[in-house]
Scaffold this motif. Structure first.
Motif, PDB file in Angstrom:
ATOM      1  N   PRO A  44       0.844  -1.212   0.000  1.00 55.08           N
ATOM      2  CA  PRO A  44       0.000   0.000   0.000  1.00 55.08           C
ATOM      3  C   PRO A  44       0.870   1.250   0.000  1.00 55.08           C
ATOM      4  O   PRO A  44       1.947   1.283   0.603  1.00 55.08           O
ATOM      5  CB  PRO A  44      -0.794  -0.130   1.305  1.00 55.08           C
ATOM      6  CG  PRO A  44       0.055  -0.985   2.184  1.00 55.08           C
ATOM      7  CD  PRO A  44       0.761  -1.949   1.282  1.00 55.08           C
ATOM      8  N   PRO A  45       0.420   2.304  -0.674  1.00 45.44           N
ATOM      9  CA  PRO A  45       1.218   3.526  -0.723  1.00 45.44           C
ATOM     10  C   PRO A  45       1.164   4.279   0.604  1.00 45.44           C
ATOM     11  O   PRO A  45       0.159   4.254   1.314  1.00 45.44           O
ATOM     12  CB  PRO A  45       0.561   4.330  -1.841  1.00 45.44           C
ATOM     13  CG  PRO A  45      -0.854   3.854  -1.843  1.00 45.44           C
ATOM     14  CD  PRO A  45      -0.816   2.414  -1.453  1.00 45.44           C
ATOM     15  N   THR A  46       2.272   4.922   0.917  1.00 47.61           N
ATOM     16  CA  THR A  46       2.282   5.798   2.092  1.00 47.61           C
ATOM     17  C   THR A  46       1.619   7.127   1.731  1.00 47.61           C
ATOM     18  O   THR A  46       1.712   7.590   0.597  1.00 47.61           O
ATOM     19  CB  THR A  46       3.717   6.056   2.564  1.00 47.61           C
ATOM     20  OG1 THR A  46       4.476   6.616   1.481  1.00 47.61           O
ATOM     21  CG2 THR A  46       4.375   4.767   3.017  1.00 47.61           C
ATOM     22  N   ASP A 114     -18.243  15.235   6.659  1.00 44.80           N
ATOM     23  CA  ASP A 114     -18.482  14.084   5.788  1.00 44.80           C
ATOM     24  C   ASP A 114     -18.890  12.880   6.636  1.00 44.80           C
ATOM     25  O   ASP A 114     -18.188  12.512   7.586  1.00 44.80           O
ATOM     26  CB  ASP A 114     -17.229  13.746   4.974  1.00 44.80           C
ATOM     27  CG  ASP A 114     -16.795  14.909   4.092  1.00 44.80           C
ATOM     28  OD1 ASP A 114     -17.691  15.627   3.599  1.00 44.80           O
ATOM     29  OD2 ASP A 114     -15.582  15.090   3.901  1.00 44.80           O
ATOM     30  N   GLY A 115     -20.000  12.276   6.260  1.00 45.28           N
ATOM     31  CA  GLY A 115     -20.431  11.104   7.004  1.00 45.28           C
ATOM     32  C   GLY A 115     -19.668   9.845   6.620  1.00 45.28           C
ATOM     33  O   GLY A 115     -19.501   8.944   7.439  1.00 45.28           O
ATOM     34  N   THR A 116     -19.173   9.777   5.382  1.00 52.60           N
ATOM     35  CA  THR A 116     -18.435   8.618   4.893  1.00 52.60           C
ATOM     36  C   THR A 116     -17.243   9.105   4.081  1.00 52.60           C
ATOM     37  O   THR A 116     -17.071  10.305   3.832  1.00 52.60           O
ATOM     38  CB  THR A 116     -19.334   7.724   4.012  1.00 52.60           C
ATOM     39  OG1 THR A 116     -19.845   8.511   2.910  1.00 52.60           O
ATOM     40  CG2 THR A 116     -20.515   7.182   4.810  1.00 52.60           C
ATOM     41  N   TRP A 117     -16.445   8.142   3.645  1.00 51.62           N
ATOM     42  CA  TRP A 117     -15.303   8.473   2.801  1.00 51.62           C
ATOM     43  C   TRP A 117     -15.795   9.010   1.458  1.00 51.62           C
ATOM     44  O   TRP A 117     -16.743   8.495   0.874  1.00 51.62           O
ATOM     45  CB  TRP A 117     -14.436   7.231   2.566  1.00 51.62           C
ATOM     46  CG  TRP A 117     -13.650   6.815   3.770  1.00 51.62           C
ATOM     47  CD1 TRP A 117     -13.976   5.838   4.656  1.00 51.62           C
ATOM     48  CD2 TRP A 117     -12.407   7.359   4.203  1.00 51.62           C
ATOM     49  NE1 TRP A 117     -13.020   5.736   5.631  1.00 51.62           N
ATOM     50  CE2 TRP A 117     -12.033   6.661   5.383  1.00 51.62           C
ATOM     51  CE3 TRP A 117     -11.574   8.365   3.732  1.00 51.62           C
ATOM     52  CZ2 TRP A 117     -10.865   6.938   6.081  1.00 51.62           C
ATOM     53  CZ3 TRP A 117     -10.403   8.642   4.426  1.00 51.62           C
ATOM     54  CH2 TRP A 117     -10.059   7.943   5.591  1.00 51.62           C
ATOM     55  N   GLN A 118     -15.104  10.059   0.977  1.00 53.22           N
ATOM     56  CA  GLN A 118     -15.435  10.669  -0.302  1.00 53.22           C
ATOM     57  C   GLN A 118     -14.368  10.294  -1.330  1.00 53.22           C
ATOM     58  O   GLN A 118     -13.173  10.569  -1.128  1.00 53.22           O
ATOM     59  CB  GLN A 118     -15.515  12.196  -0.165  1.00 53.22           C
ATOM     60  CG  GLN A 118     -16.462  12.682   0.919  1.00 53.22           C
ATOM     61  CD  GLN A 118     -17.893  12.286   0.653  1.00 53.22           C
ATOM     62  OE1 GLN A 118     -18.398  12.481  -0.450  1.00 53.22           O
ATOM     63  NE2 GLN A 118     -18.546  11.722   1.665  1.00 53.22           N
ATOM     64  N   ASP A 119     -14.803   9.677  -2.429  1.00 48.10           N
ATOM     65  CA  ASP A 119     -13.890   9.264  -3.488  1.00 48.10           C
ATOM     66  C   ASP A 119     -13.551  10.469  -4.360  1.00 48.10           C
ATOM     67  O   ASP A 119     -14.428  11.042  -5.010  1.00 48.10           O
ATOM     68  CB  ASP A 119     -14.527   8.155  -4.331  1.00 48.10           C
ATOM     69  CG  ASP A 119     -13.539   7.555  -5.338  1.00 48.10           C
ATOM     70  OD1 ASP A 119     -12.405   8.062  -5.443  1.00 48.10           O
ATOM     71  OD2 ASP A 119     -13.916   6.570  -6.007  1.00 48.10           O
ATOM     72  N   ARG A 141      -6.801   8.585   2.686  1.00 48.18           N
ATOM     73  CA  ARG A 141      -6.201   7.276   2.462  1.00 48.18           C
ATOM     74  C   ARG A 141      -6.041   7.069   0.957  1.00 48.18           C
ATOM     75  O   ARG A 141      -6.705   7.753   0.152  1.00 48.18           O
ATOM     76  CB  ARG A 141      -7.045   6.165   3.071  1.00 48.18           C
ATOM     77  CG  ARG A 141      -8.429   6.006   2.470  1.00 48.18           C
ATOM     78  CD  ARG A 141      -9.213   4.937   3.214  1.00 48.18           C
ATOM     79  NE  ARG A 141     -10.541   4.707   2.619  1.00 48.18           N
ATOM     80  CZ  ARG A 141     -11.418   3.838   3.082  1.00 48.18           C
ATOM     81  NH1 ARG A 141     -11.123   3.116   4.166  1.00 48.18           N
ATOM     82  NH2 ARG A 141     -12.592   3.682   2.481  1.00 48.18           N
ATOM     83  N   ALA A 142      -5.153   6.120   0.587  1.00 45.40           N
ATOM     84  CA  ALA A 142      -4.824   5.933  -0.828  1.00 45.40           C
ATOM     85  C   ALA A 142      -4.741   4.449  -1.170  1.00 45.40           C
ATOM     86  O   ALA A 142      -4.504   3.603  -0.292  1.00 45.40           O
ATOM     87  CB  ALA A 142      -3.505   6.624  -1.159  1.00 45.40           C
ATOM     88  N   ALA A 143      -4.953   4.163  -2.461  1.00 39.36           N
ATOM     89  CA  ALA A 143      -4.832   2.797  -2.987  1.00 39.36           C
ATOM     90  C   ALA A 143      -3.874   2.822  -4.177  1.00 39.36           C
ATOM     91  O   ALA A 143      -3.880   3.768  -4.974  1.00 39.36           O
ATOM     92  CB  ALA A 143      -6.195   2.263  -3.412  1.00 39.36           C
ATOM     93  N   ASN A 150      -4.162   1.745   1.686  1.00 38.33           N
ATOM     94  CA  ASN A 150      -3.533   2.093   2.963  1.00 38.33           C
ATOM     95  C   ASN A 150      -4.650   2.584   3.876  1.00 38.33           C
ATOM     96  O   ASN A 150      -5.036   3.758   3.832  1.00 38.33           O
ATOM     97  CB  ASN A 150      -2.466   3.176   2.761  1.00 38.33           C
ATOM     98  CG  ASN A 150      -1.760   3.548   4.058  1.00 38.33           C
ATOM     99  OD1 ASN A 150      -2.233   3.246   5.149  1.00 38.33           O
ATOM    100  ND2 ASN A 150      -0.623   4.213   3.935  1.00 38.33           N
ATOM    101  N   GLU A 151      -5.211   1.684   4.672  1.00 37.81           N
ATOM    102  CA  GLU A 151      -6.389   2.012   5.472  1.00 37.81           C
ATOM    103  C   GLU A 151      -6.094   3.039   6.553  1.00 37.81           C
ATOM    104  O   GLU A 151      -6.953   3.841   6.922  1.00 37.81           O
ATOM    105  CB  GLU A 151      -6.961   0.743   6.102  1.00 37.81           C
ATOM    106  CG  GLU A 151      -7.495  -0.272   5.112  1.00 37.81           C
ATOM    107  CD  GLU A 151      -8.746   0.228   4.404  1.00 37.81           C
ATOM    108  OE1 GLU A 151      -9.343   1.219   4.869  1.00 37.81           O
ATOM    109  OE2 GLU A 151      -9.128  -0.381   3.384  1.00 37.81           O
ATOM    110  N   ARG A 152      -4.873   3.032   7.059  1.00 35.20           N
ATOM    111  CA  ARG A 152      -4.527   3.982   8.121  1.00 35.20           C
ATOM    112  C   ARG A 152      -4.423   5.390   7.561  1.00 35.20           C
ATOM    113  O   ARG A 152      -4.924   6.340   8.160  1.00 35.20           O
ATOM    114  CB  ARG A 152      -3.217   3.583   8.783  1.00 35.20           C
ATOM    115  CG  ARG A 152      -2.846   4.471   9.949  1.00 35.20           C
ATOM    116  CD  ARG A 152      -1.597   3.958  10.639  1.00 35.20           C
ATOM    117  NE  ARG A 152      -1.237   4.787  11.776  1.00 35.20           N
ATOM    118  CZ  ARG A 152      -0.182   4.577  12.539  1.00 35.20           C
ATOM    119  NH1 ARG A 152       0.627   3.538  12.293  1.00 35.20           N
ATOM    120  NH2 ARG A 152       0.070   5.371  13.556  1.00 35.20           N
ATOM    121  N   GLY A 153      -3.809   5.526   6.399  1.00 33.56           N
ATOM    122  CA  GLY A 153      -3.714   6.823   5.753  1.00 33.56           C
ATOM    123  C   GLY A 153      -2.983   7.861   6.580  1.00 33.56           C
ATOM    124  O   GLY A 153      -2.068   7.540   7.354  1.00 33.56           O
TER     125      GLY A 153
END
Length: 325
Positions: A44-46, A114-119, A141-143, A150-153
């Motif tokens: 995963p990317p940092t 934001d209630g959820t993650w925004q793409d 966070r990034a993919a 990277n779930e921690r982001g």
């Protein structure tokens, strides 16, 4: 690949050989792929927050404020304190990688908004407008190109300073002032009403006390609440002795039911109707003797309750004159 466009669909554009390789016919030649040699990027990317830029209401007073926002560069290890009146804020972030960096995808979330993650796709910045005061956390966070996240982001803590009139202590003081002001206004209004009632009561009592006829104020049950000196003189009582007694005390036994019917009749009349009158009645003095009287009864509202003002005229002198004639 020299070209991503394949040949006409009239001919086969792909095939698989005995070694498991995949062949594609493009407009600029054949392309071969060996699936067994394709490796998935599972790293995963940092993620880093590089910079924030913002414009507040105070800075917008300058003519070119939008062209010269205030910028703060990372790394950010502590909470970033911002001035009040943030009009807009831009947050820049990145995920450095040598494996197809243009294919890195991002998702962002401003906690509390934001209630959820925004793409946001491949965008490496996001802008928020008119952020309210308070402590907020921005997360990103990034993919990578193979969809490994990277779930921690990365997290950026922001503290937007409120104006003094937005602070909790100012609102508490304002609320307290409003409550005190409302209470003072209500108390003042009640005090004014009380003084007006006392003044009206004083005037009313003065009129009753100075009336030439016997006057009594009676409540809805028939109890005397006010009697003037003329009443005490005509019926042989002290004024204090009459307060609380039934008005029947002043009437002969045969006429006592009349005053109750008079009260009922008063209640059915309108306010500007003339008083209810009864003639040829007999009053009862304290010593047991009777006197000829006539009664005029009017209804009124005193402090929200029904009251009856009774005027009693002694007809003894008139009867003596009639007998002499």
């Amino acid at each position: 690949m020299a070209s991503a466009e394949c040949t006409s669909r009239r001919q086969p554009v792909c095939g698989k050989d005995v070694h498991g390789r995949l062949w594609f016919a493009t407009l600029k030649g054949a392309v071969v792929i060996t699936p067994s040699q394709v490796k998935v990027n599972d790293v995963p990317p940092t993620v880093h927050v590089d910079e924030i830029a913002f414009v507040s209401q105070s800075s917008e007073l300058e003519t070119s404020a939008w062209e010269r926002p205030t910028r703060i560069r990372g790394p950010f290890t502590e909470t970033v304190v911002l001035p009040p009146g943030i009009r807009w804020i831009e947050i820049r972030y990145t995920a450095p990688t040598f494996s197809k960096p243009r294919n890195v995808r991002f998702e962002v979330m401003m906690e509390g908004l934001d209630g959820t993650w925004q793409d946001v796709g491949h965008e490496r910045s996001v802008t928020y407008h008119s952020l309210p005061p308070g402590i907020r956390s921005f997360r990103v966070r990034a993919a990578n190109d193979d969809g490994v996240w990277n779930e921690r982001g990365a997290t950026l803590a922001l503290a937007i300073t409120p104006y003094f009139w937005q602070s909790w202590w100012f609102r508490s003081i304002a609320l307290a002032a409003l409550v005190v002001g409302s209470f003072a206004t209500a108390w003042q209004a009640a005090h004014v009403r009380h003084r007006r009632r006392r003044r009206e009561d004083s005037v009313f009592r003065l009129l009753v006390q100075t009336a030439p006829n016997a006057m009594v104020l009676v409540d809805s049950t028939g109890a005397i609440s006010l009697a003037n000196a003329r009443t005490a003189q005509e019926f042989g009582y002290e004024r204090e002795d009459l307060i609380g007694r039934s008005v029947d005390t002043l009437l002969s036994e045969r006429d006592r039911k009349l005053q109750e019917s008079m009260r009922r009749e008063c209640l059915t009349r309108c306010d500007d109707a003339p008083p209810v009158a009864r003639h040829e009645l007999r009053g009862l003095r304290r010593d047991g003797s009777e006197i000829p009287i006539e009664i005029f009864l009017s209804s009124m509202r005193v402090h929200g309750a029904s009251r009856f003002l009774m005027s009693i005229v002694n007809l003894s002198e008139r009867e003596e004159l009639e007998r002499e004639l």
